[in-house]
Structure formats: C-alpha cells, structure tokens
Design an enzyme around this catalytic site. Structure first.
Site, PDB file in Angstrom:
ATOM      1  N   LYS A   1      10.749  -5.027 -10.544  1.00 49.68           N
ATOM      2  CA  LYS A   1      12.084  -4.467 -10.782  1.00 49.68           C
ATOM      3  C   LYS A   1      12.400  -3.478  -9.668  1.00 49.68           C
ATOM      4  O   LYS A   1      11.538  -2.705  -9.255  1.00 49.68           O
ATOM      5  CB  LYS A   1      12.063  -3.757 -12.142  1.00 49.68           C
TER       6      LYS A   1
ATOM      7  N   ARG B   1      -7.110   5.641   2.102  1.00 49.05           N
ATOM      8  CA  ARG B   1      -7.432   6.344   3.351  1.00 49.05           C
ATOM      9  C   ARG B   1      -6.858   7.756   3.300  1.00 49.05           C
ATOM     10  O   ARG B   1      -6.116   8.084   2.393  1.00 49.05           O
ATOM     11  CB  ARG B   1      -6.781   5.604   4.528  1.00 49.05           C
TER      12      ARG B   1
HETATM   13  P1  ADP Z   1       4.423   0.098   1.876  1.00 49.26           P
HETATM   14  O1  ADP Z   1       3.017  -0.138   1.483  1.00 49.26           O
HETATM   15  O2  ADP Z   1       4.933  -0.918   2.834  1.00 49.26           O
HETATM   16  O3  ADP Z   1       4.683   1.512   2.315  1.00 49.26           O
HETATM   17  P2  ADP Z   1       5.409   0.673  -0.822  1.00 49.26           P
HETATM   18  O4  ADP Z   1       5.138  -0.244  -1.953  1.00 49.26           O
HETATM   19  O5  ADP Z   1       4.593   1.913  -0.721  1.00 49.26           O
HETATM   20  O6  ADP Z   1       5.311  -0.146   0.555  1.00 49.26           O
HETATM   21  O7  ADP Z   1       6.950   1.077  -0.831  1.00 49.26           O
HETATM   22  C1  ADP Z   1       7.511   1.858   0.187  1.00 49.26           C
HETATM   23  C2  ADP Z   1       8.879   2.350  -0.230  1.00 49.26           C
HETATM   24  O8  ADP Z   1       9.737   1.265  -0.585  1.00 49.26           O
HETATM   25  C3  ADP Z   1       8.889   3.259  -1.441  1.00 49.26           C
HETATM   26  O9  ADP Z   1       8.570   4.593  -1.133  1.00 49.26           O
HETATM   27  C4  ADP Z   1      10.328   3.091  -1.935  1.00 49.26           C
HETATM   28  O10 ADP Z   1      11.218   3.846  -1.147  1.00 49.26           O
HETATM   29  C5  ADP Z   1      10.601   1.616  -1.661  1.00 49.26           C
HETATM   30  N1  ADP Z   1      10.284   0.786  -2.846  1.00 49.26           N
HETATM   31  C6  ADP Z   1       9.186   0.039  -3.064  1.00 49.26           C
HETATM   32  N2  ADP Z   1       9.210  -0.566  -4.263  1.00 49.26           N
HETATM   33  C7  ADP Z   1      10.374  -0.232  -4.850  1.00 49.26           C
HETATM   34  C8  ADP Z   1      11.006  -0.527  -6.117  1.00 49.26           C
HETATM   35  N3  ADP Z   1      10.443  -1.321  -7.016  1.00 49.26           N
HETATM   36  N4  ADP Z   1      12.216   0.028  -6.366  1.00 49.26           N
HETATM   37  C9  ADP Z   1      12.819   0.845  -5.466  1.00 49.26           C
HETATM   38  N5  ADP Z   1      12.290   1.160  -4.267  1.00 49.26           N
HETATM   39  C10 ADP Z   1      11.083   0.637  -3.950  1.00 49.26           C
END
Ligand code: ADP
Length: 456
Positions: A201, A292
């Site tokens: 979602k 990490r």
């Molecule tokens: P990565 O490992 O590439 O950094 P993340 O899963 O940590 O990816 O997500 C990075 C950013 O993407 C989050 O901090 C947020 O801003 C956005 N994001 C990721 N998943 C969602 C979600 N389900 N809904 C809204 N924003 C999201």
C-alpha cells in the site's frame, strides 16, 4: 580484540572508522582507487593499498580486490562502512571462509533482510506492524492486479533487492498498473540483477522514522531511539534528526521494544536500522532493515553520547555490549545536513577542485568530512562531501545552530547544497516540525544553474 582492521570504503565514513580504530588502539588499512590516492583516509590509515581504477565496480565493489588487500596486509577484520559492499552477504561469506571477521551481522541475516520480500515476511512473523501488501514477490501482471485490488490504490511496486531509493513505482490507478509492473521489473533487473518486485500500500504523506539498534553475540539487543528522515529528495535522505518531534517517550519505548524483539527473532547482531513509515495517526509500518552503519548515525551518537562504530567493532570481536537498555538516555536534539557537491537550484552534480573549505565548529557542532581545501571531488562516486551535525538543548537551538554553521561555511570552487539546506531550515513547516516525505516537493529543481558566487 582485533589488531588490524581493513576499511573497505572511502570518504568521510572511511575516516570515521579510522578515528574509532585509532581510539581503540587498532591499526588500520585504507584501500583506495586510483581516483583517491591523495585522500585523507589514505593519509590517516597506518597502511594503504591501491585496489584498482576509479570505477567502483573495479575497486570498492571488487570482493577479490578487497579480500586480497586484507590478506596481503594481514588484517584480521573488515569494516565495510555504508554503500559499496556494506550489505553484501557474499563479502561476509568470503570473509568467513578466509578467517577474516566481517564487521556486521552474519551473512545469513544480511541475505534474509537484504531481500525485502523475505524481510517483510520475517518481520510480520516477529510481530512488526506492516502495510498491507503482497506476501512475497509478485510473479505476473494478473497477480499484481489481484494484490492491488485487494489492498486498494494507490500502491507502490518495489524491487525485492532495492536500495538507495531506486526501482520504486507508485501506481495511482488500475490502468497504470500493468505498465508500471513491467517497467519496475525491468528497472530492478537492470539496477540489481534481480527483477523480482513486490507490492505494498502506498501511504500518501508519511513520515520516515527509523530505529537504531545494536546487538551482541551474547543475546543482548538494545535500541538507541529513533531518527526522523522525512526530508528526502528522490527517496534519498537530505536532513535527519533525533529525536523525532512526532514520537513521544511512550511511543519510543513501545516501538523500541518491538524492534528489539524483532531483531532477536532473526538473531540480529551488530548495528542495524529498522525503517518505518508513520502515518498521520501515528501508526508505524515496517519498510526495511539496513544491516550496516548508516550515514545518519551521528545524530543518534549526539543524543545518546555513544560511539556506534566502536560498539560495532567490539561486538564483532565477541565482546558484550558495553551498556544496557536502562543506561541509554536521550539528551537534547541533533540534526544532520548532508552537504552534496551539486548545484543547489538544478541539483546537477558539481564535482571538481575545491579551492577554499572551511566549516566552522563551536559548541555542539560535528563535521564528518574527508574534504579540505585544494582537494578534488571525483565525479565517480556519491556526491556527498560533508555531513554537518549539530546538537542543541532542544530542536529550536539545534536549528539556530545549524543555520549559523551553514551561513558561516565557505566552500569555493564547486557548488554545494548548502543554500538549499538554508532554505529548508528557514521553511515555516520545517521549523514547526510539520514534516512528511513529500516536504521537498516545494523545492523543485530549476533548469538554469545558479552562479558560483551566489552558491559558494
Ligand atoms: P530504499 O531501500 O531504496 O531506500 P525504502 O523501502 O527504504 O527504499 O523506501 C525509501 C523511501 O521511499 C521511503 O523513505 C519513503 O519516502 C518512500 N516509500 C517507500 N515505501 C513507501 C510506501 N509504501 N508508501 C509511501 N512511501 C514509500
């Protein structure tokens, strides 16, 4: 304790690790590419060894080059820093086979948590709150459509091997789904060599809140509170702070206990970060675990007074955590700005020769950087050239302090993101703490580059 640690990284984090080793009385080996021969991490390490040409794939990402460097120099451990090979289960396995200690979690834990679909499943089982989404990778367009229908639009398609904000697609309506699904798979394949994607979602206006943990090999796991990293551009963090003004002491304790239990459930050791999104009602939803040290660890070090890198080294050497949960206290407020070599208006990278470089210190200021006057920022690597971290008695003092440091900083010869940081720190919503991951949309890039004089 280790006698000699090889630092498999460059820039400020390589220096940060060398500082910790020096204070612990451990010798260090710097590795460097041909572009980094004159870098400070090379100067300050006890030994140094060139591991290849500028291209990361041929140097900082080369497991054979790094292992050979460790063998030649007789290093008994490798600290991978962040980025590059820091989350490579393969490097951790090769280290094990070569009897070199990898300073990080066990390879099996890195592998489990590095696959975001598997991590989701493991964390759900451990009782961590989750966004609704697919139960593992989604194989076909039809399966994607079913998941999206079940959880409702908008949804986000993410690469199971994702990282660095890459390989994500937001889908607002059913008709966009098939195309987004195919492109996400293609992009994931190209970026990570694995095309698998999963769906969850999409939250409209969340905060990014993450918890730092450390765990030893004797079953002790402790959390060091949260960091708020909602100020992001293209899903990359720009400003981080601790504590988050959206997290009360009660919630910190509750979520801290959730992450400690989850870390125990997967036998997590060493330092790690549990990343969450938080909605307007204060609900937390798991995103991923970073296995990490993170760029933003200094804000936690400021408010807790602990040295996470030293703790990582002690843990890897088999020692017990040097503190208990009840001994972890949080004092004041810390903020970090990531200073990038880039045009602050167009956001285009701006590598090159720095003529003048001075970032003032003063009370409550920490500058983590490998940059200095007359150094050249190579175009080959990440554009971050310095981290400015400030600590104040409260958020207001921290903001005032950060503004003072940024206003008095002199970086000449290249453009930097300092003017952008000042615009953010002066924004009424930032000052009031009204943050979300969409905050930066108000600062869109402008095509025309700003003049050097304005931005130095
Ligand atoms: P990565 O490992 O590439 O950094 P993340 O899963 O940590 O990816 O997500 C990075 C950013 O993407 C989050 O901090 C947020 O801003 C956005 N994001 C990721 N998943 C969602 C979600 N389900 N809904 C809204 N924003 C999201």
């Amino acid at each position: 304790m280790f006698k000699k640690i090889l630092v498999a990284n460059r820039g400020e984090i390589a220096l940060r690790i060398i500082f910790a080793c020096r204070e612990l009385g451990i010798k260090t080996v710097a590795v460097y590419s041909e572009a980094d021969e004159n870098s400070l991490h090379v100067r300050f390490a006890d030994e140094d060894i060139c591991i290849g040409p500028a291209r990361s794939a041929d140097s900082y990402l080369s497991v054979p080059a790094i292992i050979s460097a460790a063998e030649i120099t007789g290093a008994d451990a490798i600290h991978p820093g962040y980025g590059f090979l820091s989350e490579s289960a393969y490097l951790a396995e090769v280290c094990e086979a070569c009897h070199i200690r990898f300073i990080g979690p066990d390879p099996s834990v890195i592998r489990l948590l590095g696959d975001k679909a598997k991590a989701r499943r493991a964390m759900k089982k451990a009782g961590v709150p989750m966004l609704p989404g697919s139960d593992g990778p989604v194989e076909s367009e039809e399966a994607a459509a079913k998941v999206a229908r079940d959880i409702g639009f908008p949804v986000i398609i993410k690469a199971v091997a994702g990282g660095g904000g890459r390989g994500m697609r937001i889908v607002k309506e059913p008709k966009e789904l098939a195309h987004a699904f195919r492109t996400a798979q293609r992009e994931a394949e190209a970026a990570f060599g694995v095309g698998d994607v999963y769906i969850e979602k999409y939250l409209e206006s969340p905060r990014h809140i993450e918890y730092q943990i450390v765990g030893d090999h004797h079953g002790n796991v402790v959390h060091l509170g949260e960091r708020e990293c909602s100020i992001q551009r293209r899903h990359q963090k720009l400003i981080e702070e601790s504590p988050s003004i959206a997290v009360s002491d009660k919630v910190r304790r509750k979520m801290g206990a959730v992450v400690v239990d989850a870390a125990r459930a997967v036998q997590y050791t060493n330092a790690g970060t549990f990343e969450f999104l938080m909605d307007a009602k204060g609900n937390f939803y798991f995103m991923e675990v970073n296995t990490r040290i993170q760029v933003e660890h200094p804000v936690t070090e400021f408010v807790t007074g602990l040295d996470i890198v030293k703790e990582q080294i002690r843990i890897a050497a088999g020692e017990r955590l040097s503190f208990k949960q009840s001994e972890v206290t949080f004092t004041g407020h810390a903020i970090e700005c990531r200073v990038n070599a880039e045009d602050p208006v167009t956001f285009v990278p701006s590598p090159g020769l720095i003529h003048a470089f001075s970032i003032p210190g003063g009370p409550g200021v920490r500058v983590d950087t490998a940059a200095h006057a007359e150094c050249t920022i190579p175009p080959n690597y990440d554009s971050m050239i310095a981290k400015i971290i400030v600590h104040g008695r409260d958020r207001q003092e921290a903001i005032a302090r950060m503004k003072r440091v940024l206003e008095m900083s002199v970086v000449e010869g290249i453009r930097t993101s300092i003017p952008l940081h000042l615009r953010i720190l002066n924004d009424p919503d930032f000052v009031a703490g009204r943050l979300s991951t969409h905050f930066m949309e108000r600062f869109q890039p402008v095509k025309k580059p700003s003049s050097l004089a304005e931005t130095a």
